[in-house]
Design a protein around this motif. Structure first.
Motif, PDB file in Angstrom:
ATOM      1  N   ALA A  53       0.826  -1.207   0.000  1.00 50.01           N
ATOM      2  CA  ALA A  53       0.000   0.000   0.000  1.00 50.01           C
ATOM      3  C   ALA A  53       0.861   1.259   0.000  1.00 50.01           C
ATOM      4  O   ALA A  53       0.565   2.225  -0.712  1.00 50.01           O
ATOM      5  CB  ALA A  53      -0.934  -0.012   1.206  1.00 50.01           C
ATOM      6  N   VAL A  54       1.927   1.262   0.782  1.00 49.71           N
ATOM      7  CA  VAL A  54       2.832   2.415   0.807  1.00 49.71           C
ATOM      8  C   VAL A  54       3.492   2.600  -0.553  1.00 49.71           C
ATOM      9  O   VAL A  54       3.576   3.714  -1.083  1.00 49.71           O
ATOM     10  CB  VAL A  54       3.894   2.257   1.917  1.00 49.71           C
ATOM     11  N   PHE A  55       3.958   1.509  -1.153  1.00 52.26           N
ATOM     12  CA  PHE A  55       4.586   1.591  -2.476  1.00 52.26           C
ATOM     13  C   PHE A  55       3.609   2.143  -3.510  1.00 52.26           C
ATOM     14  O   PHE A  55       3.947   3.049  -4.279  1.00 52.26           O
ATOM     15  CB  PHE A  55       5.087   0.213  -2.912  1.00 52.26           C
ATOM     16  N   LEU A  56       2.383   1.619  -3.526  1.00 46.98           N
ATOM     17  CA  LEU A  56       1.393   2.081  -4.503  1.00 46.98           C
ATOM     18  C   LEU A  56       1.022   3.541  -4.280  1.00 46.98           C
ATOM     19  O   LEU A  56       0.847   4.295  -5.245  1.00 46.98           O
ATOM     20  CB  LEU A  56       0.145   1.205  -4.451  1.00 46.98           C
ATOM     21  N   SER A  57       0.913   3.967  -3.025  1.00 45.05           N
ATOM     22  CA  SER A  57       0.563   5.362  -2.770  1.00 45.05           C
ATOM     23  C   SER A  57       1.679   6.306  -3.228  1.00 45.05           C
ATOM     24  O   SER A  57       1.403   7.352  -3.815  1.00 45.05           O
ATOM     25  CB  SER A  57       0.231   5.576  -1.300  1.00 45.05           C
ATOM     26  N   LEU A  58       2.932   5.925  -2.981  1.00 43.27           N
ATOM     27  CA  LEU A  58       4.043   6.756  -3.457  1.00 43.27           C
ATOM     28  C   LEU A  58       4.104   6.788  -4.982  1.00 43.27           C
ATOM     29  O   LEU A  58       4.334   7.839  -5.589  1.00 43.27           O
ATOM     30  CB  LEU A  58       5.361   6.248  -2.886  1.00 43.27           C
ATOM     31  N   MET A  59       3.885   5.644  -5.602  1.00 47.82           N
ATOM     32  CA  MET A  59       3.917   5.577  -7.058  1.00 47.82           C
ATOM     33  C   MET A  59       2.783   6.406  -7.671  1.00 47.82           C
ATOM     34  O   MET A  59       3.007   7.186  -8.602  1.00 47.82           O
ATOM     35  CB  MET A  59       3.812   4.126  -7.523  1.00 47.82           C
ATOM     36  N   LEU A  60       1.565   6.266  -7.135  1.00 46.70           N
ATOM     37  CA  LEU A  60       0.442   7.024  -7.670  1.00 46.70           C
ATOM     38  C   LEU A  60       0.600   8.517  -7.411  1.00 46.70           C
ATOM     39  O   LEU A  60       0.206   9.341  -8.242  1.00 46.70           O
ATOM     40  CB  LEU A  60      -0.866   6.506  -7.073  1.00 46.70           C
ATOM     41  N   GLY A  61       1.182   8.885  -6.274  1.00 45.27           N
ATOM     42  CA  GLY A  61       1.455  10.293  -5.996  1.00 45.27           C
ATOM     43  C   GLY A  61       2.442  10.886  -6.990  1.00 45.27           C
ATOM     44  O   GLY A  61       2.266  12.009  -7.462  1.00 45.27           O
ATOM     45  N   THR A  62       3.464  10.126  -7.331  1.00 44.64           N
ATOM     46  CA  THR A  62       4.447  10.580  -8.318  1.00 44.64           C
ATOM     47  C   THR A  62       3.808  10.721  -9.697  1.00 44.64           C
ATOM     48  O   THR A  62       4.044  11.703 -10.406  1.00 44.64           O
ATOM     49  CB  THR A  62       5.632   9.602  -8.381  1.00 44.64           C
ATOM     50  N   PHE A  64       0.620  11.245 -10.324  1.00 43.45           N
ATOM     51  CA  PHE A  64      -0.290  12.391 -10.277  1.00 43.45           C
ATOM     52  C   PHE A  64       0.468  13.702 -10.382  1.00 43.45           C
ATOM     53  O   PHE A  64       0.056  14.608 -11.114  1.00 43.45           O
ATOM     54  CB  PHE A  64      -1.113  12.358  -8.988  1.00 43.45           C
ATOM     55  N   THR A  65       1.581  13.836  -9.660  1.00 46.92           N
ATOM     56  CA  THR A  65       2.367  15.061  -9.698  1.00 46.92           C
ATOM     57  C   THR A  65       2.918  15.319 -11.099  1.00 46.92           C
ATOM     58  O   THR A  65       2.891  16.450 -11.589  1.00 46.92           O
ATOM     59  CB  THR A  65       3.517  14.984  -8.672  1.00 46.92           C
ATOM     60  N   THR A  66       3.392  14.269 -11.748  1.00 42.27           N
ATOM     61  CA  THR A  66       3.909  14.404 -13.115  1.00 42.27           C
ATOM     62  C   THR A  66       2.801  14.793 -14.078  1.00 42.27           C
ATOM     63  O   THR A  66       2.973  15.684 -14.915  1.00 42.27           O
ATOM     64  CB  THR A  66       4.565  13.081 -13.567  1.00 42.27           C
ATOM     65  N   PHE A  67       1.650  14.136 -13.961  1.00 44.02           N
ATOM     66  CA  PHE A  67       0.508  14.464 -14.813  1.00 44.02           C
ATOM     67  C   PHE A  67       0.077  15.915 -14.606  1.00 44.02           C
ATOM     68  O   PHE A  67      -0.190  16.636 -15.563  1.00 44.02           O
ATOM     69  CB  PHE A  67      -0.664  13.517 -14.513  1.00 44.02           C
ATOM     70  N   PHE A  68       0.016  16.332 -13.370  1.00 42.92           N
ATOM     71  CA  PHE A  68      -0.409  17.690 -13.035  1.00 42.92           C
ATOM     72  C   PHE A  68       0.544  18.707 -13.647  1.00 42.92           C
ATOM     73  O   PHE A  68       0.111  19.711 -14.225  1.00 42.92           O
ATOM     74  CB  PHE A  68      -0.460  17.827 -11.515  1.00 42.92           C
ATOM     75  N   ALA A  69       1.853  18.469 -13.520  1.00 43.75           N
ATOM     76  CA  ALA A  69       2.852  19.399 -14.070  1.00 43.75           C
ATOM     77  C   ALA A  69       2.781  19.436 -15.597  1.00 43.75           C
ATOM     78  O   ALA A  69       2.894  20.504 -16.203  1.00 43.75           O
ATOM     79  CB  ALA A  69       4.246  19.006 -13.610  1.00 43.75           C
ATOM     80  N   ASN A  70       2.582  18.274 -16.228  1.00 44.51           N
ATOM     81  CA  ASN A  70       2.489  18.240 -17.686  1.00 44.51           C
ATOM     82  C   ASN A  70       1.218  18.928 -18.173  1.00 44.51           C
ATOM     83  O   ASN A  70       1.219  19.576 -19.211  1.00 44.51           O
ATOM     84  CB  ASN A  70       2.526  16.802 -18.195  1.00 44.51           C
ATOM     85  N   ASP A  74       4.667  24.640 -16.373  1.00 38.85           N
ATOM     86  CA  ASP A  74       5.786  24.689 -15.429  1.00 38.85           C
ATOM     87  C   ASP A  74       5.360  25.132 -14.032  1.00 38.85           C
ATOM     88  O   ASP A  74       5.896  24.665 -13.036  1.00 38.85           O
ATOM     89  CB  ASP A  74       6.883  25.621 -15.951  1.00 38.85           C
ATOM     90  N   SER A  75       4.404  26.055 -13.967  1.00 41.03           N
ATOM     91  CA  SER A  75       3.967  26.506 -12.640  1.00 41.03           C
ATOM     92  C   SER A  75       3.256  25.367 -11.919  1.00 41.03           C
ATOM     93  O   SER A  75       3.328  25.263 -10.700  1.00 41.03           O
ATOM     94  CB  SER A  75       3.043  27.708 -12.760  1.00 41.03           C
ATOM     95  N   GLY A  76       2.573  24.522 -12.679  1.00 42.87           N
ATOM     96  CA  GLY A  76       1.912  23.358 -12.095  1.00 42.87           C
ATOM     97  C   GLY A  76       0.862  23.715 -11.072  1.00 42.87           C
ATOM     98  O   GLY A  76       0.639  22.967 -10.131  1.00 42.87           O
ATOM     99  N   SER A  77       0.202  24.866 -11.254  1.00 45.14           N
ATOM    100  CA  SER A  77      -0.831  25.237 -10.299  1.00 45.14           C
ATOM    101  C   SER A  77      -2.076  25.711 -11.036  1.00 45.14           C
ATOM    102  O   SER A  77      -2.005  26.215 -12.150  1.00 45.14           O
ATOM    103  CB  SER A  77      -0.333  26.327  -9.350  1.00 45.14           C
ATOM    104  N   SER A  87       0.041  20.600  -7.249  1.00 45.53           N
ATOM    105  CA  SER A  87      -0.280  19.177  -7.184  1.00 45.53           C
ATOM    106  C   SER A  87      -0.101  18.621  -5.771  1.00 45.53           C
ATOM    107  O   SER A  87      -0.887  17.791  -5.316  1.00 45.53           O
ATOM    108  CB  SER A  87       0.591  18.396  -8.166  1.00 45.53           C
ATOM    109  N   THR A  88       0.914  19.095  -5.055  1.00 43.36           N
ATOM    110  CA  THR A  88       1.148  18.621  -3.689  1.00 43.36           C
ATOM    111  C   THR A  88      -0.012  18.994  -2.779  1.00 43.36           C
ATOM    112  O   THR A  88      -0.444  18.193  -1.953  1.00 43.36           O
ATOM    113  CB  THR A  88       2.456  19.212  -3.142  1.00 43.36           C
ATOM    114  N   GLN A  89      -0.535  20.181  -2.938  1.00 43.92           N
ATOM    115  CA  GLN A  89      -1.666  20.595  -2.126  1.00 43.92           C
ATOM    116  C   GLN A  89      -2.904  19.745  -2.420  1.00 43.92           C
ATOM    117  O   GLN A  89      -3.644  19.393  -1.503  1.00 43.92           O
ATOM    118  CB  GLN A  89      -1.951  22.077  -2.337  1.00 43.92           C
ATOM    119  N   PHE A  90      -3.116  19.426  -3.695  1.00 42.68           N
ATOM    120  CA  PHE A  90      -4.248  18.556  -4.035  1.00 42.68           C
ATOM    121  C   PHE A  90      -4.052  17.158  -3.462  1.00 42.68           C
ATOM    122  O   PHE A  90      -5.007  16.529  -3.005  1.00 42.68           O
ATOM    123  CB  PHE A  90      -4.444  18.486  -5.555  1.00 42.68           C
TER     124      PHE A  90
END
Length: 127
Positions: A53-62, A64-70, A74-77, A87-90
């Motif tokens: 569960a920890v591995f999947l949450s870290l992977m999905l968070g990464t 999501f953050t990449t998707f959000f930035a793309n 660049d501002s990603g907000s 993305s981190t706040q979301f």
């Protein structure tokens, strides 16, 4: 940003305070109602599932953050209620909503999840 500093401090402080309680509960959870027989198997299973569960949450968070930035540059907000959110706040908001939801569902299902012997013991103590 300087405009949302109050929100960041409020959310992070509440997460740190609630995180202590959550960590304590999660660390003692495997021992609640754990049968004496096959205790090693139950603890091993719990450990494996928790680590997955920890591995999947870290992977999905990464992801999501990449998707959000793309998606949002660049501002990603994006602006939400006239405040810029990254993305981190979301992710923090989604994590908080998920923890509250799981707590409410667990509370609602606690009678079904509690063994009948313990329910009858609680009723006899109240009487």
């Amino acid at each position: 940003t300087a405009d949302t500093l109050w929100l960041y401090i409020t959310v992070r402080f509440s997460q740190h305070v609630l995180g202590v309680a959550t960590g304590t509960i999660f660390s003692s959870l495997p021992y609640v109602h754990l049968p004496e027989a096959d205790r090693t198997n139950y603890l091993t299973f719990h450990s494996i599932v928790a680590n997955i569960a920890v591995f999947l949450s870290l992977m999905l968070g990464t992801v999501f953050t990449t998707f959000f930035a793309n998606r949002y540059g660049d501002s990603g907000s994006i602006s939400f209620l006239s405040y810029p959110f990254s993305s981190t706040q979301f992710l923090l908001f989604a994590s908080g909503v998920a923890q509250v939801t799981i707590a409410l569902v667990s509370l609602a299902l606690s009678r079904k999840l509690t063994p009948p012997e313990l329910l009858s013991a609680k009723k006899s103590k109240k009487a």
